[in-house]
Design a protein around this motif. Sequence first.
Motif, PDB file in Angstrom:
ATOM      1  N   LEU A   1       0.835  -1.289   0.182  1.00 53.92           N
ATOM      2  CA  LEU A   1      -0.052   0.145   0.000  1.00 53.92           C
ATOM      3  C   LEU A   1       0.941   1.319  -0.048  1.00 53.92           C
ATOM      4  O   LEU A   1       0.618   2.088  -0.700  1.00 53.92           O
ATOM      5  CB  LEU A   1      -1.079   0.196   1.196  1.00 53.92           C
ATOM      6  N   ALA A   2       1.954   1.181   0.677  1.00 52.42           N
ATOM      7  CA  ALA A   2       2.689   2.653   0.901  1.00 52.42           C
ATOM      8  C   ALA A   2       3.545   2.559  -0.494  1.00 52.42           C
ATOM      9  O   ALA A   2       3.624   3.799  -0.968  1.00 52.42           O
ATOM     10  CB  ALA A   2       3.843   2.464   2.053  1.00 52.42           C
ATOM     11  N   GLU A   3       3.867   1.351  -1.178  1.00 54.99           N
ATOM     12  CA  GLU A   3       4.526   1.511  -2.471  1.00 54.99           C
ATOM     13  C   GLU A   3       3.602   2.068  -3.453  1.00 54.99           C
ATOM     14  O   GLU A   3       3.948   2.778  -4.386  1.00 54.99           O
ATOM     15  CB  GLU A   3       5.355   0.298  -2.742  1.00 54.99           C
ATOM     16  N   ARG A   4       2.572   1.721  -3.472  1.00 52.94           N
ATOM     17  CA  ARG A   4       1.414   1.965  -4.370  1.00 52.94           C
ATOM     18  C   ARG A   4       0.985   3.497  -4.446  1.00 52.94           C
ATOM     19  O   ARG A   4       0.912   3.955  -5.496  1.00 52.94           O
ATOM     20  CB  ARG A   4       0.021   1.517  -4.279  1.00 52.94           C
ATOM     21  N   MET A   5       1.048   4.160  -3.128  1.00 50.68           N
ATOM     22  CA  MET A   5       0.982   5.788  -3.060  1.00 50.68           C
ATOM     23  C   MET A   5       2.290   6.272  -3.525  1.00 50.68           C
ATOM     24  O   MET A   5       2.277   7.268  -4.273  1.00 50.68           O
ATOM     25  CB  MET A   5       0.697   5.668  -1.487  1.00 50.68           C
ATOM     26  N   ARG A   6       3.491   5.755  -3.059  1.00 51.70           N
ATOM     27  CA  ARG A   6       4.544   6.340  -3.700  1.00 51.70           C
ATOM     28  C   ARG A   6       4.829   6.285  -5.282  1.00 51.70           C
ATOM     29  O   ARG A   6       5.080   7.308  -5.624  1.00 51.70           O
ATOM     30  CB  ARG A   6       5.781   5.892  -2.916  1.00 51.70           C
ATOM     31  N   ALA A   7       4.625   4.976  -5.728  1.00 49.15           N
ATOM     32  CA  ALA A   7       4.616   4.989  -7.044  1.00 49.15           C
ATOM     33  C   ALA A   7       3.804   6.028  -7.923  1.00 49.15           C
ATOM     34  O   ALA A   7       4.027   6.706  -8.864  1.00 49.15           O
ATOM     35  CB  ALA A   7       4.281   3.459  -7.406  1.00 49.15           C
ATOM     36  N   GLY A   8       2.416   6.146  -7.338  1.00 48.19           N
ATOM     37  CA  GLY A   8       1.646   6.881  -7.688  1.00 48.19           C
ATOM     38  C   GLY A   8       2.047   8.431  -7.949  1.00 48.19           C
ATOM     39  O   GLY A   8       1.821   9.182  -9.053  1.00 48.19           O
ATOM     40  N   GLY A   9       2.676   8.941  -6.799  1.00 48.70           N
ATOM     41  CA  GLY A   9       3.149  10.221  -6.847  1.00 48.70           C
ATOM     42  C   GLY A   9       4.560  10.320  -7.670  1.00 48.70           C
ATOM     43  O   GLY A   9       4.754  11.541  -7.974  1.00 48.70           O
ATOM     44  N   ALA A  10       5.328   9.255  -8.006  1.00 55.03           N
ATOM     45  CA  ALA A  10       6.292   9.436  -8.757  1.00 55.03           C
ATOM     46  C   ALA A  10       6.072   9.135 -10.227  1.00 55.03           C
ATOM     47  O   ALA A  10       6.936   9.184 -11.109  1.00 55.03           O
ATOM     48  CB  ALA A  10       7.267   8.350  -8.211  1.00 55.03           C
ATOM     49  N   GLY A  11       4.752   9.157 -10.483  1.00 54.96           N
ATOM     50  CA  GLY A  11       4.561   8.899 -11.833  1.00 54.96           C
ATOM     51  C   GLY A  11       4.623   7.534 -12.578  1.00 54.96           C
ATOM     52  O   GLY A  11       4.868   7.344 -13.741  1.00 54.96           O
ATOM     53  N   ILE A  12       4.686   6.459 -11.738  1.00 59.92           N
ATOM     54  CA  ILE A  12       4.830   5.036 -11.748  1.00 59.92           C
ATOM     55  C   ILE A  12       3.690   4.473 -12.040  1.00 59.92           C
ATOM     56  O   ILE A  12       2.778   4.299 -10.919  1.00 59.92           O
ATOM     57  CB  ILE A  12       5.854   4.385 -11.079  1.00 59.92           C
ATOM     58  N   ALA A  13       3.186   4.007 -13.197  1.00 65.62           N
ATOM     59  CA  ALA A  13       1.937   3.348 -13.375  1.00 65.62           C
ATOM     60  C   ALA A  13       1.689   2.019 -12.783  1.00 65.62           C
ATOM     61  O   ALA A  13       0.422   1.700 -12.012  1.00 65.62           O
ATOM     62  CB  ALA A  13       1.412   3.159 -14.986  1.00 65.62           C
ATOM     63  N   GLY A  14       2.623   1.346 -12.341  1.00 63.33           N
ATOM     64  CA  GLY A  14       2.665  -0.079 -11.620  1.00 63.33           C
ATOM     65  C   GLY A  14       3.827  -0.688 -11.204  1.00 63.33           C
ATOM     66  O   GLY A  14       4.842  -0.058 -11.820  1.00 63.33           O
ATOM     67  N   PHE A  15       3.988  -1.661 -10.592  1.00 64.42           N
ATOM     68  CA  PHE A  15       5.091  -2.256 -10.263  1.00 64.42           C
ATOM     69  C   PHE A  15       4.890  -3.925  -9.628  1.00 64.42           C
ATOM     70  O   PHE A  15       3.835  -4.137  -9.510  1.00 64.42           O
ATOM     71  CB  PHE A  15       5.802  -1.727  -9.085  1.00 64.42           C
ATOM     72  N   TYR A  16       6.059  -4.620 -10.059  1.00 64.58           N
ATOM     73  CA  TYR A  16       5.875  -5.997  -9.701  1.00 64.58           C
ATOM     74  C   TYR A  16       6.281  -6.416  -8.288  1.00 64.58           C
ATOM     75  O   TYR A  16       7.334  -5.894  -7.751  1.00 64.58           O
ATOM     76  CB  TYR A  16       6.631  -6.867 -10.638  1.00 64.58           C
ATOM     77  N   THR A  17       5.622  -7.195  -7.383  1.00 65.75           N
ATOM     78  CA  THR A  17       6.157  -7.450  -6.170  1.00 65.75           C
ATOM     79  C   THR A  17       5.672  -9.023  -6.034  1.00 65.75           C
ATOM     80  O   THR A  17       4.692  -9.387  -6.532  1.00 65.75           O
ATOM     81  CB  THR A  17       5.462  -6.694  -5.049  1.00 65.75           C
ATOM     82  N   LYS A  18       6.331  -9.546  -5.103  1.00 65.21           N
ATOM     83  CA  LYS A  18       6.343 -10.918  -4.819  1.00 65.21           C
ATOM     84  C   LYS A  18       5.118 -10.900  -3.599  1.00 65.21           C
ATOM     85  O   LYS A  18       4.532 -12.237  -3.424  1.00 65.21           O
ATOM     86  CB  LYS A  18       7.574 -11.518  -4.284  1.00 65.21           C
ATOM     87  N   THR A  19       5.058  -9.951  -2.832  1.00 62.69           N
ATOM     88  CA  THR A  19       4.118  -9.922  -1.779  1.00 62.69           C
ATOM     89  C   THR A  19       2.780 -10.310  -2.266  1.00 62.69           C
ATOM     90  O   THR A  19       2.243  -9.577  -3.170  1.00 62.69           O
ATOM     91  CB  THR A  19       4.385  -8.713  -1.001  1.00 62.69           C
ATOM     92  N   GLY A  20       2.126 -11.325  -1.797  1.00 64.03           N
ATOM     93  CA  GLY A  20       0.789 -11.529  -1.920  1.00 64.03           C
ATOM     94  C   GLY A  20       0.609 -12.591  -3.173  1.00 64.03           C
ATOM     95  O   GLY A  20      -0.487 -13.254  -3.297  1.00 64.03           O
ATOM     96  N   TYR A  21       1.456 -13.007  -4.017  1.00 61.52           N
ATOM     97  CA  TYR A  21       1.530 -13.963  -4.954  1.00 61.52           C
ATOM     98  C   TYR A  21       1.076 -15.579  -4.282  1.00 61.52           C
ATOM     99  O   TYR A  21       1.476 -15.752  -3.292  1.00 61.52           O
ATOM    100  CB  TYR A  21       2.880 -14.338  -5.481  1.00 61.52           C
ATOM    101  N   GLY A  22       0.170 -16.119  -5.033  1.00 60.11           N
ATOM    102  CA  GLY A  22      -0.457 -17.312  -4.345  1.00 60.11           C
ATOM    103  C   GLY A  22      -1.402 -17.150  -3.245  1.00 60.11           C
ATOM    104  O   GLY A  22      -1.783 -18.047  -2.935  1.00 60.11           O
ATOM    105  N   THR A  23      -1.854 -15.963  -3.239  1.00 62.95           N
ATOM    106  CA  THR A  23      -3.020 -15.945  -2.089  1.00 62.95           C
ATOM    107  C   THR A  23      -3.926 -14.889  -2.730  1.00 62.95           C
ATOM    108  O   THR A  23      -3.949 -14.659  -3.891  1.00 62.95           O
ATOM    109  CB  THR A  23      -2.460 -14.718  -0.921  1.00 62.95           C
ATOM    110  N   GLN A  24      -5.178 -14.577  -1.839  1.00 61.24           N
ATOM    111  CA  GLN A  24      -6.257 -13.828  -2.393  1.00 61.24           C
ATOM    112  C   GLN A  24      -5.912 -12.708  -2.794  1.00 61.24           C
ATOM    113  O   GLN A  24      -6.577 -11.948  -3.711  1.00 61.24           O
ATOM    114  CB  GLN A  24      -7.233 -13.865  -1.571  1.00 61.24           C
ATOM    115  N   ILE A  25      -4.755 -11.938  -2.372  1.00 62.60           N
ATOM    116  CA  ILE A  25      -4.366 -10.686  -2.747  1.00 62.60           C
ATOM    117  C   ILE A  25      -3.978 -10.610  -4.162  1.00 62.60           C
ATOM    118  O   ILE A  25      -4.189  -9.464  -4.941  1.00 62.60           O
ATOM    119  CB  ILE A  25      -3.152 -10.103  -1.819  1.00 62.60           C
ATOM    120  N   GLY A  26      -3.386 -12.029  -4.669  1.00 61.88           N
ATOM    121  CA  GLY A  26      -2.745 -11.803  -5.935  1.00 61.88           C
ATOM    122  C   GLY A  26      -3.990 -12.316  -7.031  1.00 61.88           C
ATOM    123  O   GLY A  26      -3.721 -12.586  -8.256  1.00 61.88           O
ATOM    124  N   GLU A  27      -5.174 -12.525  -6.682  1.00 63.62           N
ATOM    125  CA  GLU A  27      -6.250 -13.403  -7.513  1.00 63.62           C
ATOM    126  C   GLU A  27      -6.438 -12.130  -8.610  1.00 63.62           C
ATOM    127  O   GLU A  27      -7.007 -11.127  -8.325  1.00 63.62           O
ATOM    128  CB  GLU A  27      -7.667 -13.754  -6.479  1.00 63.62           C
TER     129      GLU A  27
END
Length: 234
Positions: A104-130
Amino acid sequence: MKKVYGSAAEALDGLLFDGMFIAAGGFGLCGIPELLIQALRDAGTRDLTIASNNAGVDGFGLGILLENKQVKKMLSSYVGENAEFMRQYLSEELELEFNPQGTLAERMRAGGAGIAGFYTKTGYGTQIGEGKEVKVFDGEHYILERGIVADLSIVKAWKADTTGNAIFRKTARNFNPPAAMCGKTCVMEVEKIVEPGELDPDCIHLPGIYVHRLIQGEHEKRIEKITNRQKESA
């Protein structure tokens, strides 16, 4: 450009509309923009989507917006300290998008930095990643998370100058700087406003270019949970 306003209501004037997306700083009850939240409640703006680590507690912080049925959806990491938050979610009165805290913190920071999206291992294989795009880098699976760009950011700093350069104290730095960055408009409340040049440039956590409006106010700084140690017998 005038950035300092006389009250929270004045600072939010002309910015609010039903159905808007708000990014709110704070961690638990630490460093929350309590004056701006109260002004939001008084304004009665409804159908809000709010990105925040949690939703305060019952009767304080973002909890007062939940109790007033002003919130349609929360993007949060944690529900546990707010019974009304939990009740609305379980009764399907409130939409909830769970986000790991770092994501969540990185999603906010990315939006402020003009970054449309990023890839992370966190949440893969869980409901977060569905339902999210998955890619493999160096043999590891990563999910795509989108940057957050909010209509409005509401944050709280310890000290700022009149141009919006700000310093946050301790835990308040967790979410306030990235939340401030990702808003199309950022309104910040502070404990003390000083003149430009009074802050050590090496101590500034958020450049004033991200901040559009400022207020100074008195804050309750309520403690989320108080635990007292039993007095030891002599």
